[in-house]
Design a protein around this motif. Structure first.
Motif, PDB file in Angstrom:
ATOM      1  N   ASP A 149       0.837  -1.212   0.000  1.00 58.02           N
ATOM      2  CA  ASP A 149       0.000   0.000   0.000  1.00 58.02           C
ATOM      3  C   ASP A 149       0.871   1.260   0.000  1.00 58.02           C
ATOM      4  O   ASP A 149       0.565   2.237  -0.687  1.00 58.02           O
ATOM      5  CB  ASP A 149      -0.906   0.033   1.241  1.00 58.02           C
ATOM      6  N   ILE A 150       1.941   1.244   0.792  1.00 62.01           N
ATOM      7  CA  ILE A 150       2.797   2.434   0.894  1.00 62.01           C
ATOM      8  C   ILE A 150       3.465   2.726  -0.450  1.00 62.01           C
ATOM      9  O   ILE A 150       3.625   3.875  -0.842  1.00 62.01           O
ATOM     10  CB  ILE A 150       3.861   2.227   1.999  1.00 62.01           C
ATOM     11  N   PHE A 151       3.823   1.661  -1.168  1.00 59.34           N
ATOM     12  CA  PHE A 151       4.542   1.825  -2.438  1.00 59.34           C
ATOM     13  C   PHE A 151       3.619   1.813  -3.654  1.00 59.34           C
ATOM     14  O   PHE A 151       4.093   1.803  -4.782  1.00 59.34           O
ATOM     15  CB  PHE A 151       5.591   0.708  -2.583  1.00 59.34           C
ATOM     16  N   GLU A 152       2.299   1.814  -3.454  1.00 66.49           N
ATOM     17  CA  GLU A 152       1.413   1.519  -4.583  1.00 66.49           C
ATOM     18  C   GLU A 152       1.320   2.628  -5.628  1.00 66.49           C
ATOM     19  O   GLU A 152       0.748   2.421  -6.691  1.00 66.49           O
ATOM     20  CB  GLU A 152       0.015   1.107  -4.109  1.00 66.49           C
ATOM     21  N   TYR A 153       1.883   3.801  -5.332  1.00 67.37           N
ATOM     22  CA  TYR A 153       1.955   4.852  -6.357  1.00 67.37           C
ATOM     23  C   TYR A 153       3.296   4.806  -7.092  1.00 67.37           C
ATOM     24  O   TYR A 153       3.516   5.557  -8.028  1.00 67.37           O
ATOM     25  CB  TYR A 153       1.784   6.234  -5.728  1.00 67.37           C
ATOM     26  N   ARG A 154       4.206   3.951  -6.610  1.00 60.24           N
ATOM     27  CA  ARG A 154       5.551   3.891  -7.190  1.00 60.24           C
ATOM     28  C   ARG A 154       5.826   2.569  -7.898  1.00 60.24           C
ATOM     29  O   ARG A 154       6.554   2.528  -8.878  1.00 60.24           O
ATOM     30  CB  ARG A 154       6.611   4.047  -6.081  1.00 60.24           C
ATOM     31  N   VAL A 155       5.308   1.488  -7.321  1.00 58.14           N
ATOM     32  CA  VAL A 155       5.669   0.155  -7.799  1.00 58.14           C
ATOM     33  C   VAL A 155       4.414  -0.698  -7.945  1.00 58.14           C
ATOM     34  O   VAL A 155       3.566  -0.714  -7.056  1.00 58.14           O
ATOM     35  CB  VAL A 155       6.611  -0.556  -6.791  1.00 58.14           C
ATOM     36  N   ASP A 156       4.313  -1.382  -9.058  1.00 57.51           N
ATOM     37  CA  ASP A 156       3.279  -2.399  -9.225  1.00 57.51           C
ATOM     38  C   ASP A 156       3.858  -3.695  -8.661  1.00 57.51           C
ATOM     39  O   ASP A 156       4.597  -4.402  -9.330  1.00 57.51           O
ATOM     40  CB  ASP A 156       2.931  -2.543 -10.707  1.00 57.51           C
ATOM     41  N   MET A 157       3.539  -3.967  -7.392  1.00 57.21           N
ATOM     42  CA  MET A 157       4.160  -5.097  -6.694  1.00 57.21           C
ATOM     43  C   MET A 157       3.835  -6.434  -7.357  1.00 57.21           C
ATOM     44  O   MET A 157       4.536  -7.415  -7.156  1.00 57.21           O
ATOM     45  CB  MET A 157       3.689  -5.136  -5.238  1.00 57.21           C
ATOM     46  N   SER A 158       2.768  -6.480  -8.123  1.00 60.94           N
ATOM     47  CA  SER A 158       2.390  -7.756  -8.717  1.00 60.94           C
ATOM     48  C   SER A 158       3.138  -8.021 -10.020  1.00 60.94           C
ATOM     49  O   SER A 158       3.131  -9.137 -10.512  1.00 60.94           O
ATOM     50  CB  SER A 158       0.881  -7.801  -8.952  1.00 60.94           C
ATOM     51  N   ARG A 159       3.783  -7.005 -10.597  1.00 59.37           N
ATOM     52  CA  ARG A 159       4.393  -7.202 -11.911  1.00 59.37           C
ATOM     53  C   ARG A 159       5.852  -6.799 -11.996  1.00 59.37           C
ATOM     54  O   ARG A 159       6.574  -7.289 -12.854  1.00 59.37           O
ATOM     55  CB  ARG A 159       3.634  -6.390 -12.967  1.00 59.37           C
ATOM     56  N   GLU A 160       6.290  -5.859 -11.153  1.00 61.73           N
ATOM     57  CA  GLU A 160       7.599  -5.259 -11.392  1.00 61.73           C
ATOM     58  C   GLU A 160       8.713  -5.841 -10.529  1.00 61.73           C
ATOM     59  O   GLU A 160       9.856  -5.424 -10.648  1.00 61.73           O
ATOM     60  CB  GLU A 160       7.516  -3.745 -11.185  1.00 61.73           C
ATOM     61  N   LEU A 161       8.387  -6.771  -9.629  1.00 60.33           N
ATOM     62  CA  LEU A 161       9.442  -7.333  -8.791  1.00 60.33           C
ATOM     63  C   LEU A 161      10.207  -8.400  -9.565  1.00 60.33           C
ATOM     64  O   LEU A 161       9.640  -9.121 -10.376  1.00 60.33           O
ATOM     65  CB  LEU A 161       8.848  -7.936  -7.513  1.00 60.33           C
ATOM     66  N   GLN A 162      11.512  -8.465  -9.295  1.00 57.68           N
ATOM     67  CA  GLN A 162      12.379  -9.453  -9.933  1.00 57.68           C
ATOM     68  C   GLN A 162      12.993 -10.326  -8.843  1.00 57.68           C
ATOM     69  O   GLN A 162      13.273  -9.830  -7.750  1.00 57.68           O
ATOM     70  CB  GLN A 162      13.518  -8.748 -10.692  1.00 57.68           C
ATOM     71  N   PRO A 163      13.245 -11.592  -9.148  1.00 54.42           N
ATOM     72  CA  PRO A 163      13.958 -12.410  -8.161  1.00 54.42           C
ATOM     73  C   PRO A 163      15.268 -11.726  -7.792  1.00 54.42           C
ATOM     74  O   PRO A 163      15.985 -11.248  -8.673  1.00 54.42           O
ATOM     75  CB  PRO A 163      14.214 -13.725  -8.911  1.00 54.42           C
ATOM     76  N   GLY A 164      15.562 -11.639  -6.499  1.00 52.18           N
ATOM     77  CA  GLY A 164      16.774 -10.964  -6.049  1.00 52.18           C
ATOM     78  C   GLY A 164      16.513  -9.562  -5.532  1.00 52.18           C
ATOM     79  O   GLY A 164      17.377  -8.960  -4.899  1.00 52.18           O
ATOM     80  N   ASP A 165      15.338  -9.012  -5.799  1.00 49.64           N
ATOM     81  CA  ASP A 165      14.976  -7.733  -5.190  1.00 49.64           C
ATOM     82  C   ASP A 165      14.938  -7.906  -3.674  1.00 49.64           C
ATOM     83  O   ASP A 165      14.791  -9.023  -3.177  1.00 49.64           O
ATOM     84  CB  ASP A 165      13.604  -7.260  -5.698  1.00 49.64           C
ATOM     85  N   GLN A 166      15.084  -6.777  -2.954  1.00 57.73           N
ATOM     86  CA  GLN A 166      15.157  -6.874  -1.497  1.00 57.73           C
ATOM     87  C   GLN A 166      14.240  -5.869  -0.823  1.00 57.73           C
ATOM     88  O   GLN A 166      13.926  -4.829  -1.399  1.00 57.73           O
ATOM     89  CB  GLN A 166      16.593  -6.610  -1.031  1.00 57.73           C
ATOM     90  N   PHE A 167      13.853  -6.208   0.389  1.00 61.00           N
ATOM     91  CA  PHE A 167      13.059  -5.272   1.185  1.00 61.00           C
ATOM     92  C   PHE A 167      13.598  -5.270   2.608  1.00 61.00           C
ATOM     93  O   PHE A 167      14.245  -6.223   3.053  1.00 61.00           O
ATOM     94  CB  PHE A 167      11.574  -5.683   1.200  1.00 61.00           C
ATOM     95  N   ARG A 168      13.328  -4.181   3.297  1.00 53.25           N
ATOM     96  CA  ARG A 168      13.674  -4.071   4.717  1.00 53.25           C
ATOM     97  C   ARG A 168      12.660  -3.117   5.315  1.00 53.25           C
ATOM     98  O   ARG A 168      12.398  -2.053   4.756  1.00 53.25           O
ATOM     99  CB  ARG A 168      15.090  -3.532   4.872  1.00 53.25           C
ATOM    100  N   VAL A 169      12.058  -3.491   6.432  1.00 53.38           N
ATOM    101  CA  VAL A 169      10.963  -2.677   6.965  1.00 53.38           C
ATOM    102  C   VAL A 169      11.044  -2.568   8.485  1.00 53.38           C
ATOM    103  O   VAL A 169      11.337  -3.545   9.178  1.00 53.38           O
ATOM    104  CB  VAL A 169       9.586  -3.228   6.480  1.00 53.38           C
ATOM    105  N   LEU A 170      10.852  -1.349   8.979  1.00 54.41           N
ATOM    106  CA  LEU A 170      10.793  -1.048  10.417  1.00 54.41           C
ATOM    107  C   LEU A 170       9.327  -0.792  10.740  1.00 54.41           C
ATOM    108  O   LEU A 170       8.706   0.092  10.149  1.00 54.41           O
ATOM    109  CB  LEU A 170      11.628   0.205  10.705  1.00 54.41           C
ATOM    110  N   PHE A 171       8.778  -1.562  11.655  1.00 52.65           N
ATOM    111  CA  PHE A 171       7.341  -1.447  11.905  1.00 52.65           C
ATOM    112  C   PHE A 171       7.032  -1.728  13.367  1.00 52.65           C
ATOM    113  O   PHE A 171       7.871  -2.240  14.111  1.00 52.65           O
ATOM    114  CB  PHE A 171       6.563  -2.426  11.013  1.00 52.65           C
ATOM    115  N   GLU A 172       5.814  -1.383  13.747  1.00 51.60           N
ATOM    116  CA  GLU A 172       5.358  -1.642  15.106  1.00 51.60           C
ATOM    117  C   GLU A 172       4.590  -2.958  15.153  1.00 51.60           C
ATOM    118  O   GLU A 172       3.715  -3.194  14.322  1.00 51.60           O
ATOM    119  CB  GLU A 172       4.440  -0.508  15.577  1.00 51.60           C
TER     120      GLU A 172
END
Ligand SMILES: [Zn+2]
Length: 417
Positions: free
Chosen positions: A183-206
């Motif tokens: 949701d946070i990235f939904e104006y920047r990235v189409d998470m269902s189509r643009e991710l490639q194997p090897g992409d990375q994420f890191r998230v700080l959350f409560e």
């Protein structure tokens, strides 16, 4: 094929005092619970609940609350008073399995208190205060919040990556974290189509832990995604007046004039994988993007606009065409149905549900056919929508933002080598 083991997966608990300090002024609705002293005084007023004889029960499937209370010794004369006092109880919304505790002064005596567990963190107490007077109050059980960092590598999709790496969370919370991140990235990235194997994420959350041990995801405070080698960092920034929004590290809003995908990631993540590209079409001439989704999945307009066309058109089947500003037009095809009120001339706003995924027209399975046109020419949304990046932060907010950015990115930390 064997699924590769996620690399560089780390899960850290951060006792980041700096983060806590930042959060002090932000609203925490889940802490709306009564102050502990107030709980004590309520219990004192009605007698010590622990000294009462208590029986626990749950609402059976198809059973009315009246039937349960009757089973537990509530007389028919008391019943209407109990139900009258239980104003917080919406009988139509009570699920089977709701725990109910009935307390009496002694075993076999007339009930003195009935506790309905409306939700894991919400109790409705209905108490007899005299011989035949019943009153109620709702108790919100407090949640305890801590802050975590989860990171990982994307091999299949974001949903799968979080499921593999956020093992510190229960399964449902992992999915919620994946959806929140999308949701946070939904104006920047189409998470269902643009991710490639090897992409990375890191998230700080409560992480919020309830009194019964249940876990849910609170606010995401900062996140980093490395997609095809390009890093995007974002932090949550309190803009004052209780408003908060996400900005990238350059101070641009993560929101923009267009969503990057016509289907919300949370609606399709369970049916989509990077390696799964089912052949859907016998409609070979068409251009555009096909989104696999279950029939009936809501389809949203990616931006504000006016409906040009809503009807049946050849291989598209049920088609909606929307005209946006700047010469942009979007098309949504194979729809099972249109949302109510959607017809030519209708003004729509970004994210609004306009129809539902189907397989009308030339389609061999349920999917959405999506097209983006600029001045009448088909364009790749990934490049055409880049220009609609978010607005920059107000200059006056900049110093406070920079301070918050520094602290949150430090708390987010670096990826492990
Ligand atoms: Zn298509």
């Amino acid at each position: 094929m064997k699924k590769p083991t996620p690399r560089a997966v780390t899960t850290l608990v951060i006792f980041a005092l700096a983060v806590w300090a930042l959060n002090v002024d932000l609203p925490k609705p889940w802490l709306d619970a009564p102050h502990p002293l107030e709980i004590d005084s309520l219990q004192a007023a009605s007698g010590d609940s622990d000294s009462l004889a208590a029986t626990s029960d749950t609402l059976h499937s198809g059973e009315t609350i009246g039937a349960l209370l009757s089973r537990r010794g509530v007389s028919s004369s008391a019943m209407s008073k109990v139900m009258g006092a239980a104003s917080g109880l919406d009988a139509r919304r009570i699920p089977a399995g709701m725990p109910v505790t009935v307390r009496s002064d002694s075993t076999g005596a007339a009930p003195r208190e009935i506790v309905f567990q409306l939700a894991p963190d919400r109790l409705l107490h209905v108490r007899r205060t005299g011989d035949s007077t019943w009153t109620s109050n709702e108790e919100r059980l407090p949640w305890v919040t801590d802050t975590l960092v989860v990171s990982g590598r994307i091999d299949e999709n974001l949903y799968q990556a979080l499921d593999d790496s956020a093992t510190i969370l229960p399964k449902g919370a992992r999915a919620e974290l994946a959806w929140t991140l999308a949701d946070i990235f939904e104006y920047r990235v189409d998470m269902s189509r643009e991710l490639q194997p090897g992409d990375q994420f890191r998230v700080l959350f409560e992480r919020m832990i309830g009194s019964a041990g249940q876990t849910k995801i609170g606010r995401v405070l900062a996140a980093r995604m490395v997609l095809s080698g390009t890093t995007t960092e974002t932090v949550r920034f309190d803009q004052g007046d209780g408003r908060a929004a996400y900005f990238d590290a350059t101070g641009r809003s993560m929101q923009a004039a267009f969503l990057r995908a016509p289907l919300a990631f949370r609606r399709i993540s369970s049916v989509f994988g990077l390696r799964k590209h089912p052949i859907l079409g016998i409609w070979r001439q068409h251009q555009g993007t096909d989104y696999v989704a279950n029939a009936g999945t809501p389809v949203r307009t990616i931006g504000d606009g006016v409906v040009n066309f809503a009807g049946t058109k050849g291989g598209y089947g049920n088609l909606i065409e929307i005209r946006h500003r700047s010469g942009l037009v979007t098309r949504y095809g194979h729809l099972r149905a249109f949302a109510s009120g959607i017809r030519a001339g209708r003004v729509v706003t970004i994210g609004q549900t306009i129809g539902y995924v189907g397989m009308t027209g030339l389609a061999t399975g349920p999917h959405l056919h999506f097209e983006l046109l600029v001045d009448g020419t088909q364009k790749d949304p990934a490049t055409a929508l880049k220009k609609s990046a978010g607005a920059p932060l107000a200059a006056a907010d900049r110093p406070r933002f920079d301070a918050q950015l520094t602290i949150l990115l430090a708390s987010l930390g670096k990826a492990q080598a």
